[in-house]
Design an enzyme around this catalytic site. Sequence first.
Site, PDB file in Angstrom:
ATOM      1  N   GLU A  43      -5.720 -16.130  30.622  1.00 57.47           N
ATOM      2  CA  GLU A  43      -6.918 -14.873  29.753  1.00 57.47           C
ATOM      3  C   GLU A  43      -6.481 -15.250  28.514  1.00 57.47           C
ATOM      4  O   GLU A  43      -4.658 -14.646  27.692  1.00 57.47           O
ATOM      5  CB  GLU A  43      -6.548 -13.471  30.211  1.00 57.47           C
ATOM      6  CG  GLU A  43      -7.649 -12.098  29.110  1.00 57.47           C
ATOM      7  CD  GLU A  43      -7.739 -11.393  28.966  1.00 57.47           C
ATOM      8  OE1 GLU A  43      -6.209 -10.841  29.671  1.00 57.47           O
ATOM      9  OE2 GLU A  43      -8.338 -10.162  28.273  1.00 57.47           O
ATOM     10  N   ARG A 267       6.661 -13.919  40.413  1.00 57.18           N
ATOM     11  CA  ARG A 267       6.865 -14.388  39.488  1.00 57.18           C
ATOM     12  C   ARG A 267       8.149 -14.832  39.125  1.00 57.18           C
ATOM     13  O   ARG A 267       9.251 -14.316  39.188  1.00 57.18           O
ATOM     14  CB  ARG A 267       5.911 -13.554  38.388  1.00 57.18           C
ATOM     15  CG  ARG A 267       6.543 -12.275  38.042  1.00 57.18           C
ATOM     16  CD  ARG A 267       6.094 -10.946  37.420  1.00 57.18           C
ATOM     17  NE  ARG A 267       5.715 -11.647  36.198  1.00 57.18           N
ATOM     18  CZ  ARG A 267       4.365 -11.373  35.794  1.00 57.18           C
ATOM     19  NH1 ARG A 267       3.629 -10.226  36.317  1.00 57.18           N
ATOM     20  NH2 ARG A 267       3.915 -11.831  34.319  1.00 57.18           N
ATOM     21  N   LYS A 277       3.836  -9.791  28.096  1.00 55.01           N
ATOM     22  CA  LYS A 277       3.351  -9.659  27.179  1.00 55.01           C
ATOM     23  C   LYS A 277       3.043  -8.097  25.985  1.00 55.01           C
ATOM     24  O   LYS A 277       3.584  -8.355  25.022  1.00 55.01           O
ATOM     25  CB  LYS A 277       1.403  -9.432  27.530  1.00 55.01           C
ATOM     26  CG  LYS A 277       1.018 -10.944  27.261  1.00 55.01           C
ATOM     27  CD  LYS A 277      -0.362 -11.204  27.621  1.00 55.01           C
ATOM     28  CE  LYS A 277      -0.588 -12.081  27.812  1.00 55.01           C
ATOM     29  NZ  LYS A 277      -1.953 -13.298  29.014  1.00 55.01           N
TER      30      LYS A 277
END
Length: 569
Positions: A43, A267, A277
């Site tokens: 994104e 991850r 983030k």
Amino acid sequence: MPDPAATNSPGSPEAQTDFIRDRIRADLAAGKVRQIQTRFPPEPNGYLHIGHAKAITLSFAVAEEFGGKCNLRMDDTNPEKEAQEYVDAIQEDVRWLGFEWDQMVYASDYFGQLFAWAEQLIEKGLAYVEDQNAEQMAKGRGTVRTPGTNSPFRDRSVAENLDLFRRMKAGEFGDGEKVLRAKIDMAHSNLNLRDPAMYRVRNLHHQRTGDEWCIYPMYDWAHGQSDSIEGVTHSLCTLEFEHHRPLYDWFCESLGIHHPQQIEFARLNVEYMLTSKRKLLRLVEEKHVDGWDDPRMPTIRGLRRRGVPAEALVAFCKHVGVAKVNGTHELSLLEYFTRDWLNSRTWRRMAVIDPIQLIIENWPKNDDGTPHVEWKDVKNNPQDEDAGTRAVPITGKLWIDRDDFMEEPPKKFFRLGPDREVRLRFGYAVKCVSYDKDDDGRITTVRCTYDPESKNGKTSDGRKIKGVIHWVSQEHALEADTHLFEPLFAEADPASFDGDEFASILRPDSRRIVKAMCEPSLKDAKGGDAFQFERVGYFYCDPKTSEQGSPVFHRTVTLKDTWKKQQGK
RNA sequence: UACCCCGUGGUGUAAUCGGUAGCACAGCAGUUUUUGGUACUGUUGGUUCCUGGUUCAAGUCCAGGCGGGGUAACCA
């Protein structure tokens, strides 16, 4: 001679095996798919970090290995937080890593198709327009332990739903007034299937579609369908999307369209690094770092400005492999790949990080009384003959590193101390005859005599000299700002700290800026150049702050230091 | 607590149809070396989370425990 790069590049070739590649091989063998198609779908609402580097490497490498293709897709379904700035940065970072996508696409390219498909679902009685607000919907969804309850608007007729949905698109409703929901099962044990939202009203300008749309698709509705449109065969994502797979499957099956296989993997976590983030943003906003490209940041641009080569980062990502276990990799592994790549290709230079002066008392003078300067040609890389040589000046007044002298040296200290002898790298053997201290008791000057017969590795009487130290001629030294980095956090697992704790585990000394005394050839360093400062570490000439003739160096990683390690014990 | 996923030496990751634990990094020791770097060699670490079961044989299959992670946004 074998290719030196090939003999010591651990990240390379041998066919990797893991549950994803096994699956792909099986699908290929069974004829389920002809050609592999993957995608990397960020994104555009922030900068890419080391975790993304793993996902990128996986999707691109898998496609390449099996002769398939990989797209770069911007998952731009929420204009609220997205910006062109990020789109550009993401493309730049992916390219820097060394990957080239087959197609550059945007989820927003599919808004029209998505809308048409939503109408189909409504016609099939599989979607309806909801009038409740977010809070009411949340309440109706139930909890992990209690089933949800059906919305009072769940049984609207197809005609009414179609009409309402079209009016949503036409802009007749304000933000939050209506959403389109999939009609699945409000009692499902997987919360994602309790009539998830497909579209919400957002009267926002979109960076690509402008004001064409005022309803925007949710992730679950846009993602699988985008994959489908692109003919993705294996849609690789991280573990937290496992619960979304049933919904992903439901949409594809309900629509009867090409059904990509979503496969989830763990991850990447690395000691001392954060990949949230939200927290990275906090570091930037609270000015604990200088920005997204601060060399201490785990962002791709941070790592890049730190001097970590893309090849090393990719080799690291390939090496860590892919599995479903959530673990944390040791920082030393990333450092290993960084050193490994840099060692074989960087030019060697001498620089003194923490200078004290060394005076050679019996150094000759020229006939006119000026100090003698001896220039010596030395190799740029002892492992690479083709790297050539450069000249370094030797004089009687040098800078050496504070670490290389001790007043009361322990047994195995091979460096300088009272009456001790060492070799100057590329130069002569020098023996300490005395030393000076300042008022605080800090060493300022070491006085030596040199053995004129000791050039080229020999000594006048054949005695062996164990220690070698690096040095720089004072007269010729180039003073350069040099940034020394340590991890940002004092804790190996910063992710487990939040709130105020988060700030308290930040190391105050994560960046130290010193004036390094560099050998003169370093004035030609250009932004982007990487060097090994002998016996010290790998340094990267910062493209952002360096100027012609006045480089700024970032320490990428230190050299392995067995001596220091032993002392630490 | 409901559901889902996972559990192999310090770390990470391998082990075809179940066949008796491999690799990398880290560690340790040594050789080479005008970088205490590099390279090379050797080496220490694992009763494969536990308990039962199936089997000639289980890290691999089954059951139950224990432990870790994820999930309840009109974010992705």
